[in-house]
Design a protein around this motif. Structure first.
Motif, PDB file in Angstrom:
ATOM      1  N   CYS A  89      54.487  68.664 117.146  1.00 40.37           N
ATOM      2  CA  CYS A  89      53.639  67.871 118.046  1.00 40.37           C
ATOM      3  C   CYS A  89      52.817  68.726 118.994  1.00 40.37           C
ATOM      4  O   CYS A  89      51.842  68.237 119.568  1.00 40.37           O
ATOM      5  CB  CYS A  89      54.495  66.891 118.853  1.00 40.37           C
ATOM      6  N   VAL A 231      45.822  64.068 117.628  1.00 42.41           N
ATOM      7  CA  VAL A 231      45.994  63.143 116.514  1.00 42.41           C
ATOM      8  C   VAL A 231      46.761  61.946 117.065  1.00 42.41           C
ATOM      9  O   VAL A 231      47.823  62.109 117.662  1.00 42.41           O
ATOM     10  CB  VAL A 231      46.748  63.800 115.353  1.00 42.41           C
ATOM     11  N   ASN A 232      46.204  60.753 116.869  1.00 41.55           N
ATOM     12  CA  ASN A 232      46.795  59.583 117.514  1.00 41.55           C
ATOM     13  C   ASN A 232      46.865  58.400 116.568  1.00 41.55           C
ATOM     14  O   ASN A 232      46.629  58.506 115.370  1.00 41.55           O
ATOM     15  CB  ASN A 232      45.997  59.237 118.780  1.00 41.55           C
ATOM     16  N   GLY A 280      44.607  68.842 114.052  1.00 37.26           N
ATOM     17  CA  GLY A 280      44.777  68.535 115.464  1.00 37.26           C
ATOM     18  C   GLY A 280      45.583  69.614 116.164  1.00 37.26           C
ATOM     19  O   GLY A 280      46.233  70.445 115.518  1.00 37.26           O
ATOM     20  N   TYR A 283      49.879  65.863 118.941  1.00 30.60           N
ATOM     21  CA  TYR A 283      49.828  64.442 118.608  1.00 30.60           C
ATOM     22  C   TYR A 283      50.678  63.652 119.583  1.00 30.60           C
ATOM     23  O   TYR A 283      51.643  64.150 120.171  1.00 30.60           O
ATOM     24  CB  TYR A 283      50.224  64.169 117.155  1.00 30.60           C
TER      25      TYR A 283
END
Length: 563
Positions: A89, A231-232, A280, A283
């Motif tokens: 993440c 990043v979502n 990304g 996230y």
């Protein structure tokens, strides 16, 4: 909160101390990004905020003599002692910080990895040797859930902004988006453009978009390459429906052959096998988003590459020619708080200097849009904001603090349309920005422009500008709301159905806070609410005393008005 995070979700003691300004004297906390608006009244947080572009954070850490890094990581699947760990993440700053320290000849910090069994494994550039860390710990269970950001409802203004913004995206291009209701609305608009193009165009027509019948807004064929700091949730949905799917590889020669259409079958086979369609630096999303990442088949998971923030947010470096080929026709979508009529934007702080959030990567993406051929920066903003029972304009003549200077002005989008400011003269910019402002504030902006010699004599606002009101917007979108094309939670909800009804009702009460007396009279003289479930959820089904009775009636009125 208990249902979403669990009873034992760890609370950050230092944040509570920051808010109360009672940090022990031997502890100092510096941050470069704050939860939006959460620490405006926290003196310690305001004093020790460092205003930094995200790409400069590693350098700033090296300036401070960084000596410890604690990093949450994912364990490589399989039995036995892992040889690799995934930064998962947060690939954003760790490796850049180590390089910055090494470049200065400074000692390597103590590296501590904490394995979280619920953190999704992402390989590729997110994977590092386990011996990068000096200490690897796996805290005993039970483990709290990953922090899941609750998804917010999308309002009429948000949807209008998202649909206008979606017309700027080119098939085969590159996409960067932020977080929040505006990003959710944009994602939903792109999904609808791809999956129900007729409904998408009907909404654009009712919004008065000049591009409603543009052939370029057909469903996506080549698809988009996602290259975003974060990043979502929106990217999850865009990947699922096939909007995001254009792959790239880190091979300059191959990307050049693809660009000039000289790639052969072997090149295309390699692209399909090894290419990645989403990059990304970190996230963040809902529990459903994390479950999606954990459950991806291996070949799809390999197509998501988590990278250093310097790789995502910048063009600089030896791989700049490669990035230029990968990021064709880029659209960088970000949100700002306010914009001036001449094209400057404020996104991170107030004119008093108080910090609302932070610069993050916004400046990087705006600058990159001007550096890449065919790229555009798009700053989205709601035309007004409500506070203390009154509305004020987010399009202003001038402001005492800016995040993006006016010489980098490009595209702005409000619920009333698109203002294209790139390369245009001040008068043209002023007219374009006033055209997307709320009608209640246009006269003041026109007067300011005239007073400062930015409008020619005899200029009169077109009559259609008077339609820039929340009431007109609501009427135009109401049929599409009723048809189900514009759901309150387009990317899913973390709230129960009764909580979703309550969220709308409480929002209605807040929006009408400037008419307290009239609303109270209507509530007291109207019928009691029949939504017993909602009253029970708010513990107002059996009101005790006159105050709770009035609250119950107010809630009942709001539930009826938003049903």
């Amino acid at each position: 909160m208990r249902r979403h995070f669990g009873d034992d979700f760890p609370r950050l003691a230092y944040v509570d101390a920051l808010r109360r300004d009672v940090l022990p004297p031997h502890i100092e906390v510096e941050e470069f990004y704050l939860q939006s608006g959460a620490l405006l009244g926290a003196p310690a947080a305001q004093r020790r905020y460092a205003s930094l572009n995200y790409t400069h954070v590693a350098r700033a850490l090296a300036d401070r003599g960084l000596n410890v890094v604690v990093q949450k990581v994912a364990r490589e699947p399989g039995d036995g002692e892992p040889t690799r760990l995934s930064l998962s993440c947060n690939t954003d700053v760790t490796l850049d910080a180590l390089d910055a320290l090494a470049a200065r000849g400074q000692p390597r910090p103590l590296m501590i990895a904490e394995i979280d069994p619920s953190l999704p494994w992402l390989g590729g550039s997110a994977a590092v040797p386990a011996d990068l860390f000096d200490v690897v710990v796996t805290p005993p269970g039970p483990h709290p859930p990953l922090f899941g950001l609750p998804r917010q409802p999308v309002g009429d203004a948000d949807y209008a902004i998202g649909f206008h913004a979606s017309t700027l995206v080119l098939d085969g291009g590159t996409l960067q988006i932020g977080i929040g209701a505006l990003a959710d609305a944009l994602s939903h608009a792109l999904v609808l453009r791809h999956t129900d193009n007729a409904a998408y165009r009907r909404i654009l027509r009712d919004l008065g978009s000049p591009r409603a019948d543009d052939p370029a807004l057909a469903p996506f064929g080549a698809g988009l390459y996602g290259c975003s700091e974060m990043v979502n949730e929106g990217f999850r949905r865009l990947v699922q429906v096939g909007v995001v799917g254009r792959k790239v590889v880190d091979d300059l020669a191959l990307m050049q052959r693809l660009a000039d259409d000289s790639a052969d079958a072997a090149d295309r086979a390699r692209l399909a096998r090894d290419g990645e369609y989403l990059h990304g630096a970190f996230y963040l999303g809902s529990p459903e988003f994390y479950a999606w990442l954990r459950g991806l088949p291996d070949d799809e998971r390999r197509a998501i590459g988590m990278r250093r923030v310097s790789a995502i947010n910048d063009l600089d470096g030896r791989d700049e020619p490669l990035k230029r080929l990968q990021r064709r026709d880029a659209r960088f979508f970000n949100t700002c708080m306010m914009a001036t009529a001449l094209g400057a934007a404020t996104s991170d702080a107030l004119d008093s200097g108080r910090v609302v959030s932070g610069v993050g990567g916004q400046y990087n993406f705006v600058a990159m849009a001007h550096a890449l051929p065919g790229a555009r920066s798009v700053l989205m903003l709601r035309a007004t904001r409500d506070s203390g029972g009154r509305s004020t304009s987010n399009v202003v003549w001038s402001y005492g603090h800016i995040t993006i200077p006016r010489h980098l002005r490009d595209l702005y989008v409000s619920e009333y349309g698109v203002a294209d400011l790139r390369g245009r003269a001040d008068e043209d910019c002023a007219i374009a920005m006033i055209a997307i402002a709320d009608a209640r504030f246009q006269a003041g902006l026109v007067a300011a422009a005239r007073a400062n010699d930015k409008l020619r004599r005899g200029f009169e606002p077109p009559a259609r500008w008077a339609e820039n009101t929340p009431e007109v917007l609501r009427e135009r979108l109401a049929p599409h709301r009723a048809a189900g094309a514009l759901p309150d939670y387009p990317l899913g909800s973390d709230f129960t159905p009764v909580e979703q009804r309550l969220a709308k009702a409480l929002g209605w009460l807040k929006a009408h806070a400037d008419h307290k007396l009239q609303i109270a009279v209507r509530a007291m003289t109207g019928a009691a609410s029949e939504d017993v479930e909602a009253l029970q959820r708010m513990q107002l089904d059996r009101p005790q005393g006159p105050q709770e009775w009035l609250q119950s009636r107010l809630l009942g009125l709001a539930l009826r008005m938003t049903a």
